[in-house]
Write a protein that holds these residues in place. Structure first.
Motif, PDB file in Angstrom:
ATOM      1  N   SER A 104       0.843  -1.187   0.000  1.00  0.00           N
ATOM      2  CA  SER A 104       0.000   0.000   0.000  1.00  0.00           C
ATOM      3  C   SER A 104       0.883   1.243   0.000  1.00  0.00           C
ATOM      4  CB  SER A 104      -0.908  -0.026   1.235  1.00  0.00           C
ATOM      5  OG  SER A 104      -1.831   1.051   1.196  1.00  0.00           O
ATOM      6  N   PRO A 168      -2.795  -9.119  -7.968  1.00  0.00           N
ATOM      7  CA  PRO A 168      -2.669  -8.256  -9.149  1.00  0.00           C
ATOM      8  C   PRO A 168      -2.515  -6.788  -8.729  1.00  0.00           C
ATOM      9  CG  PRO A 168      -4.595  -9.707  -9.310  1.00  0.00           C
ATOM     10  CD  PRO A 168      -4.094  -9.802  -7.912  1.00  0.00           C
ATOM     11  N   ASP A 171      -5.662  -4.826  -8.377  1.00  0.00           N
ATOM     12  CA  ASP A 171      -6.457  -5.083  -7.173  1.00  0.00           C
ATOM     13  C   ASP A 171      -5.814  -4.449  -5.946  1.00  0.00           C
ATOM     14  OD1 ASP A 171      -8.336  -6.417  -8.631  1.00  0.00           O
ATOM     15  OD2 ASP A 171      -7.634  -8.433  -8.134  1.00  0.00           O
ATOM     16  N   LEU A 172      -4.475  -4.494  -5.861  1.00  0.00           N
ATOM     17  CA  LEU A 172      -3.807  -3.837  -4.730  1.00  0.00           C
ATOM     18  C   LEU A 172      -4.060  -2.332  -4.743  1.00  0.00           C
ATOM     19  CD1 LEU A 172      -0.443  -5.808  -4.800  1.00  0.00           C
ATOM     20  CD2 LEU A 172      -2.188  -5.908  -3.004  1.00  0.00           C
ATOM     21  N   PHE A 174      -6.773  -0.912  -6.072  1.00  0.00           N
ATOM     22  CA  PHE A 174      -8.207  -0.596  -6.080  1.00  0.00           C
ATOM     23  C   PHE A 174      -8.638   0.280  -4.896  1.00  0.00           C
ATOM     24  CE2 PHE A 174     -12.628  -1.441  -4.934  1.00  0.00           C
ATOM     25  CZ  PHE A 174     -13.295  -1.255  -6.131  1.00  0.00           C
ATOM     26  N   PRO A 175      -8.177  -0.023  -3.666  1.00  0.00           N
ATOM     27  CA  PRO A 175      -8.599   0.842  -2.555  1.00  0.00           C
ATOM     28  C   PRO A 175      -8.123   2.283  -2.712  1.00  0.00           C
ATOM     29  CG  PRO A 175      -7.676  -1.229  -1.740  1.00  0.00           C
ATOM     30  CD  PRO A 175      -7.368  -1.161  -3.218  1.00  0.00           C
ATOM     31  N   HIS A 178     -10.183   3.506  -6.449  1.00  0.00           N
ATOM     32  CA  HIS A 178     -11.637   3.580  -6.286  1.00  0.00           C
ATOM     33  C   HIS A 178     -12.005   4.232  -4.950  1.00  0.00           C
ATOM     34  CE1 HIS A 178     -15.674   1.703  -5.441  1.00  0.00           C
ATOM     35  NE2 HIS A 178     -15.860   1.945  -6.712  1.00  0.00           N
ATOM     36  N   GLY A 179     -11.328   3.814  -3.882  1.00  0.00           N
ATOM     37  CA  GLY A 179     -11.716   4.225  -2.539  1.00  0.00           C
ATOM     38  C   GLY A 179     -11.218   5.607  -2.142  1.00  0.00           C
ATOM     39  N   ILE A 180     -10.091   6.030  -2.714  1.00  0.00           N
ATOM     40  CA  ILE A 180      -9.523   7.335  -2.339  1.00  0.00           C
ATOM     41  C   ILE A 180      -9.675   8.357  -3.474  1.00  0.00           C
ATOM     42  CG2 ILE A 180      -7.316   8.514  -1.867  1.00  0.00           C
ATOM     43  CD1 ILE A 180      -6.534   6.097  -0.117  1.00  0.00           C
ATOM     44  N   PHE A 253     -13.576  -6.662  -6.708  1.00  0.00           N
ATOM     45  CA  PHE A 253     -13.239  -5.321  -7.180  1.00  0.00           C
ATOM     46  C   PHE A 253     -13.596  -5.128  -8.651  1.00  0.00           C
ATOM     47  CE2 PHE A 253      -9.472  -5.144  -3.921  1.00  0.00           C
ATOM     48  CZ  PHE A 253     -10.370  -4.941  -2.887  1.00  0.00           C
ATOM     49  N   HIS A 256     -16.829  -3.657 -10.296  1.00  0.00           N
ATOM     50  CA  HIS A 256     -17.171  -2.227 -10.233  1.00  0.00           C
ATOM     51  C   HIS A 256     -16.604  -1.444 -11.415  1.00  0.00           C
ATOM     52  CE1 HIS A 256     -18.929  -3.039  -6.376  1.00  0.00           C
ATOM     53  NE2 HIS A 256     -17.836  -3.701  -6.049  1.00  0.00           N
TER      54      HIS A 256
ATOM     55  N   TRP B 102     -10.481   5.094   4.904  1.00  0.00           N
ATOM     56  CA  TRP B 102     -10.161   5.092   3.472  1.00  0.00           C
ATOM     57  C   TRP B 102      -9.709   3.699   3.037  1.00  0.00           C
ATOM     58  CZ3 TRP B 102     -12.595   8.630   1.031  1.00  0.00           C
ATOM     59  CH2 TRP B 102     -12.898   9.812   1.697  1.00  0.00           C
ATOM     60  N   TYR B 103     -10.450   2.716   3.499  1.00  0.00           N
ATOM     61  CA  TYR B 103     -10.336   1.335   3.006  1.00  0.00           C
ATOM     62  C   TYR B 103      -9.045   0.654   3.403  1.00  0.00           C
ATOM     63  CZ  TYR B 103     -14.388   3.118   0.770  1.00  0.00           C
ATOM     64  OH  TYR B 103     -15.614   3.701   0.575  1.00  0.00           O
ATOM     65  N   LYS B 110       0.035   1.899   9.863  1.00  0.00           N
ATOM     66  CA  LYS B 110       0.855   1.579   8.689  1.00  0.00           C
ATOM     67  C   LYS B 110       2.316   1.905   8.972  1.00  0.00           C
ATOM     68  CE  LYS B 110       1.579   0.131   4.493  1.00  0.00           C
ATOM     69  NZ  LYS B 110       2.347   1.029   3.697  1.00  0.00           N
ATOM     70  N   PRO B 168     -15.343  -6.370  -1.408  1.00  0.00           N
ATOM     71  CA  PRO B 168     -15.530  -7.320  -0.304  1.00  0.00           C
ATOM     72  C   PRO B 168     -14.515  -7.068   0.809  1.00  0.00           C
ATOM     73  CG  PRO B 168     -15.366  -8.454  -2.436  1.00  0.00           C
ATOM     74  CD  PRO B 168     -14.973  -7.035  -2.667  1.00  0.00           C
ATOM     75  N   LEU B 172     -10.422  -6.272   0.696  1.00  0.00           N
ATOM     76  CA  LEU B 172      -9.811  -5.061   1.242  1.00  0.00           C
ATOM     77  C   LEU B 172      -8.757  -5.401   2.295  1.00  0.00           C
ATOM     78  CD1 LEU B 172     -12.992  -2.823   1.535  1.00  0.00           C
ATOM     79  CD2 LEU B 172     -11.068  -2.466  -0.032  1.00  0.00           C
ATOM     80  N   PHE B 253      -6.887 -12.171  -5.656  1.00  0.00           N
ATOM     81  CA  PHE B 253      -6.518 -12.498  -4.280  1.00  0.00           C
ATOM     82  C   PHE B 253      -6.990 -13.894  -3.872  1.00  0.00           C
ATOM     83  CE2 PHE B 253      -6.839  -7.678  -3.097  1.00  0.00           C
ATOM     84  CZ  PHE B 253      -5.643  -7.428  -3.727  1.00  0.00           C
TER      85      PHE B 253
END
Lengths: 260, 260
Positions: A104, A168, A171-172, A174-175, A178-180, A253, A256, B102-103, B110, B168, B172, B253
């Protein structure tokens, strides 16, 4: 156009530092205005806490959302937060640049998101009703702006492939994508990942800069990731699950993203 | 047994604070020893930087991995890092408890991972060869220990369901479960998520504590998530992609979890 680069690396003489310098020069040479939030150089305060609201009553119970809302509405946010929000308002495009640490973004960048993304600014925006669940995921304060991630990894590209052990890369990310970024309304461009940074020589660095320069030239024309807008019919409200007729049988993920 | 709770919430009088206090009392009542790393209370330094190596030569170029390696090998890590590593060595089980912001985990947590997970301690361990790619993903310094995430969200459970807009919850959390906990060898238990925290009343809090208490009672017997070990034959080395005959046709994943 105005470009904000939010940059998180502790060492200026690093691959990330060199790529950031290249990006600034390249964008400015193309006539754009660039601001860099160099979080380490700014000694950015990472943890979100009660001191982010300057008029926090002594001894009061701190509520991350409600005190952010109060501070945003009453002009009592910490000045470092306000300054970053002003940069976001100014920007036509935002680039997040960072090394992937433990799959992340670095803590200092995560803390930039947590503190700058105030209630009323990046979330808690818009009405909640039977038809809408706030201005988010396709709408919001950042609507009309574009965003892109530049990310470096020590691991190999295959490690981040669809069946790679790390998962992938899409996918890593995606948060973050998409989320931020999509959440407050950004159009999110495909990322620019640089793998296996331990094997970077002059020739590969030059090729990497060429490829990055092209992506920067295409910042306004590259098709964004086709995330599905929350309030445009694809989701049940308030469950916020995909309607049965949207991507039937898909989950996770990838569901979406529209592939039409 | 020894349990370390790494806890990241800025407000003691919060749902997270109450759940943490409950967990400590419950574990101690069962005869376990508990330590809590209350990161906000400790004023934990989140950003990884050159000051984490106490003998960093003045003016030298900082390399996050190589300077971590040097400091770990030569006993020149920042004392706050060493103290947390000692807690991890002491622990038989580790619980990460945090609100999902934020997911992902809060920046302060962190930063705990980034700084405490030193080169030689949590990564860069073991041989790299044609048959092995380091002691990681199923092997490593934390082998034999168990780990579990307790996470709170403002969003509803449906928002984190297989077709929910947030993605899901298991996906996440994958970068944490697999990338942060399984990586250095922990056996990772299914998480304990608490959704829609804005709707928490006394009855629901009591029920939540009951459920959490059961999970804590079962800490040593609950079946861990069946992640696939890196060096046990499921992956090509060094590509680190799943072998063709493992989870054929699957990707993402979920492919890294055995469903046998």
């Amino acid at each position: 156009m105005n470009v904000l680069i939010v940059y998180a690396h502790p060492e200026p003489q690093s691959l990330n530092g060199s790529l950031k310098d290249f990006a600034v020069r390249h964008l400015e040479a193309a006539g754009h205005s660039v601001q860099v939030s160099d979080l380490y150089a700014m000694n950015w305060k990472a943890p979100l806490d009660a001191s982010d609201r300057t008029d926090m009553p002594a001894g009061a119970r701190f509520d991350a959302s409600m005190d952010s809302k109060h501070a945003f509405e009453h002009g009592t946010q910490s000045p470092d937060i306000t300054a970053e929000q002003d940069k976001l308002r100014w920007a036509d495009a935002v680039i997040l640049q960072f090394p992937l640490w433990w799959y992340s973004m670095p803590a200092i960048l995560k803390g930039w998101v947590e503190r700058v993304y105030a209630f009323g600014f990046a979330y808690g925006v818009g009405e909640h009703s039977d038809a809408r669940w706030g201005d988010r995921f396709g709408e919001g304060s950042m609507a009309g702006k574009r965003a892109m991630v530049i990310v470096t990894t020590g691991g190999w590209e295959s490690h981040y492939s669809p069946r790679g052990i790390n998962g992938p890369i899409d996918d890593l990310l995606f948060p973050i994508h998409h989320g931020i970024l999509y959440y407050p309304g950004f159009e999110v461009l495909p990322p620019f990942p640089i793998y296996r940074t331990g094997r970077m020589d002059e020739a590969r660095f030059a090729a990497t800069c060429d490829a990055l320069g092209q992506r920067l030239d295409d910042l306004w024309t590259t098709a964004p990731i086709a995330f599905r807008a929350q309030n445009a019919g694809a989701y049940e409200i308030p469950a916020l699950t995909l309607r049965e007729d949207v991507a039937p049988g898909e989950h996770g993920f990838g569901a979406h993203i529209s592939h039409q």
